[in-house]
Scaffold this active site. Structure first.
Site, PDB file in Angstrom:
ATOM      1  N   LEU A  33       0.879  -1.342  -0.040  1.00  0.00           N
ATOM      2  CA  LEU A  33      -0.205  -0.033   0.087  1.00  0.00           C
ATOM      3  C   LEU A  33       0.724   1.399  -0.040  1.00  0.00           C
ATOM      4  O   LEU A  33       1.871   1.379   0.820  1.00  0.00           O
ATOM      5  CB  LEU A  33      -1.003   0.014   1.257  1.00  0.00           C
ATOM      6  CG  LEU A  33      -1.978  -1.146   1.472  1.00  0.00           C
ATOM      7  CD1 LEU A  33      -2.808  -0.944   2.476  1.00  0.00           C
ATOM      8  CD2 LEU A  33      -2.932  -1.229  -0.004  1.00  0.00           C
ATOM      9  N   HIS A  34       0.531   2.286  -0.765  1.00  0.00           N
ATOM     10  CA  HIS A  34       1.135   3.639  -0.884  1.00  0.00           C
ATOM     11  C   HIS A  34      -0.029   4.660  -0.769  1.00  0.00           C
ATOM     12  O   HIS A  34      -1.249   4.144  -0.266  1.00  0.00           O
ATOM     13  CB  HIS A  34       1.937   3.703  -2.138  1.00  0.00           C
ATOM     14  CG  HIS A  34       1.119   3.307  -3.450  1.00  0.00           C
ATOM     15  ND1 HIS A  34      -0.125   4.039  -3.776  1.00  0.00           N
ATOM     16  CD2 HIS A  34       1.287   2.207  -4.180  1.00  0.00           C
ATOM     17  CE1 HIS A  34      -0.474   3.641  -4.992  1.00  0.00           C
ATOM     18  NE2 HIS A  34       0.186   2.396  -5.057  1.00  0.00           N
ATOM     19  N   HIS A  37      -3.442   4.296  -2.621  1.00  0.00           N
ATOM     20  CA  HIS A  37      -4.162   3.394  -1.937  1.00  0.00           C
ATOM     21  C   HIS A  37      -5.115   4.028  -0.787  1.00  0.00           C
ATOM     22  O   HIS A  37      -6.207   4.059  -0.713  1.00  0.00           O
ATOM     23  CB  HIS A  37      -3.846   2.151  -1.538  1.00  0.00           C
ATOM     24  CG  HIS A  37      -2.967   1.030  -2.465  1.00  0.00           C
ATOM     25  ND1 HIS A  37      -1.578   1.043  -2.593  1.00  0.00           N
ATOM     26  CD2 HIS A  37      -3.686   0.481  -3.502  1.00  0.00           C
ATOM     27  CE1 HIS A  37      -1.233  -0.061  -3.627  1.00  0.00           C
ATOM     28  NE2 HIS A  37      -2.466  -0.265  -4.134  1.00  0.00           N
ATOM     29  N   LYS A 151      -5.701   5.821 -12.331  1.00  0.00           N
ATOM     30  CA  LYS A 151      -4.563   5.447 -12.465  1.00  0.00           C
ATOM     31  C   LYS A 151      -4.485   4.377 -13.315  1.00  0.00           C
ATOM     32  O   LYS A 151      -4.004   4.158 -14.644  1.00  0.00           O
ATOM     33  CB  LYS A 151      -3.488   5.165 -11.514  1.00  0.00           C
ATOM     34  CG  LYS A 151      -2.468   4.060 -11.696  1.00  0.00           C
ATOM     35  CD  LYS A 151      -1.202   4.377 -11.219  1.00  0.00           C
ATOM     36  CE  LYS A 151      -0.065   3.452 -12.000  1.00  0.00           C
ATOM     37  NZ  LYS A 151      -0.310   2.168 -11.606  1.00  0.00           N
TER      38      LYS A 151
END
Ligand code: AMP
Length: 282
Positions: A33-34, A37, A151
């Site tokens: 996760l970044h 997210h 995205k």
């Protein structure tokens, strides 16, 4: 924060905590996760009484075995990140068998041609895998709202089509692209880039911005040639595709019609790591 590995336990829990006023927000992810997210998850937390996040690297959507094998799996740090935003998040982190049973195979979908362009053309079977997992997860979670990032714009359109075709009572919420400081679209695959590659991959978004500024001034053919030329001159980069397409049909365009909305789509290999990005043009 509750983490479920088994769908039966998750379904039971959701049944237990839901009443007629409950809204369930759902964010499907493949983990690592970044902030991209996390922005989807925050959107869900703000607008629903319950938020479910799934973390599952779905094998059937990978056409390249090396990509599947090397995909980052970081459940421990993902859980910490989720906990730090809200203890109330419900996580579904199953193994393959819990989702697929004995046979890890995808269903063949007809998404009215959306599946045949770009990612579909360059990654055969990819959208059957995506459709299969998302439909399965929707059946398990039964969300009111489901959050997807722009995205993966083609994926977003395909999920909208899935909901339409199967008349699922789910609202699909599209969320803007989160970028690193240098403009590179955040992606779990960025973890696999070296620091130098991560810096130089900024050229992908820089190119898209330039495409946007050229859009009303030059022909699509000329813009495509220019993009190809940009990447020919980058030794560690290989352009997989660049297209300017109608947002609704995703059919690549050669002529511009004033009544339509267009987007540029790009996929680039940085050494052997494949990155995608997209930008709205009008
Ligand atoms: P993934 O884990 O890559 O399957 O992504 C899970 C969801 O997060 C998908 O709906 C993606 O479109 C979305 N997402 C991935 N990267 C970003 C980003 N940089 N900004 C916004 N959403 C993103």
């Amino acid at each position: 924060m509750l983490i479920f590995n088994r769908q039966v336990a998750l379904i039971e829990h959701l049944k237990h905590i839901s009443d007629s006023k409950t809204t369930i927000g759902f964010v499907p992810t493949m983990g690592a996760l970044h902030e991209g997210h996390l922005s989807l998850i925050e959107n869900s937390l703000k607008n629903n009484s319950v938020t479910v996040v799934s973390i599952f690297v779905n094998p059937t959507q990978f056409n390249n075995p090396e990509d599947l094998e090397k995909y980052p799996r970081t459940l421990e740090s993902d859980s910490q990140k989720l906990k730090s935003i809200s203890e109330s998040i419900i996580v579904y982190a199953p193994d393959t068998e819990d989702v697929y049973g004995e046979k890890t195979v995808s269903i063949a979908f007809d998404f009215d041609g959306l599946e045949n362009q770009m990612e579909g053309k360059f990654r055969p079977g990819h959208f059957d895998g995506v459709g299969t997992i998302v439909k399965r997860l929707f059946e398990i979670v039964n969300p009111t709202n489901a959050y997807f990032g722009e995205k993966d714009f083609q994926q977003l359109q395909i999920i909208k089509k899935l909901v339409e075709k199967f008349t699922l009572p789910i609202n699909i919420v599209s969320c803007p692209i989160f970028r690193e400081n240098n403009g590179l679209a955040m992606s779990s695959r960025n973890e696999r880039l070296s620091p130098i590659e991560r810096q130089s991959a900024a050229i992908i978004y820089k190119t898209l911005l330039e495409v946007k500024s050229k859009f009303n001034l030059e022909s699509i053919v000329a813009i495509k040639e220019w993009v190809e030329h940009v990447f020919e001159n980058q030794i560690d980069f290989k352009l997989d595709y660049f297209e300017i397409a109608d947002e609704a049909t995703l059919i690549p365009s050669v002529e511009i019609s004033l009544s339509k909305k267009y987007r540029a789509f790009i996929a680039v290999f940085v050494n052997n790591i494949r990155l995608i990005d997209t930008i709205s043009l009008n």
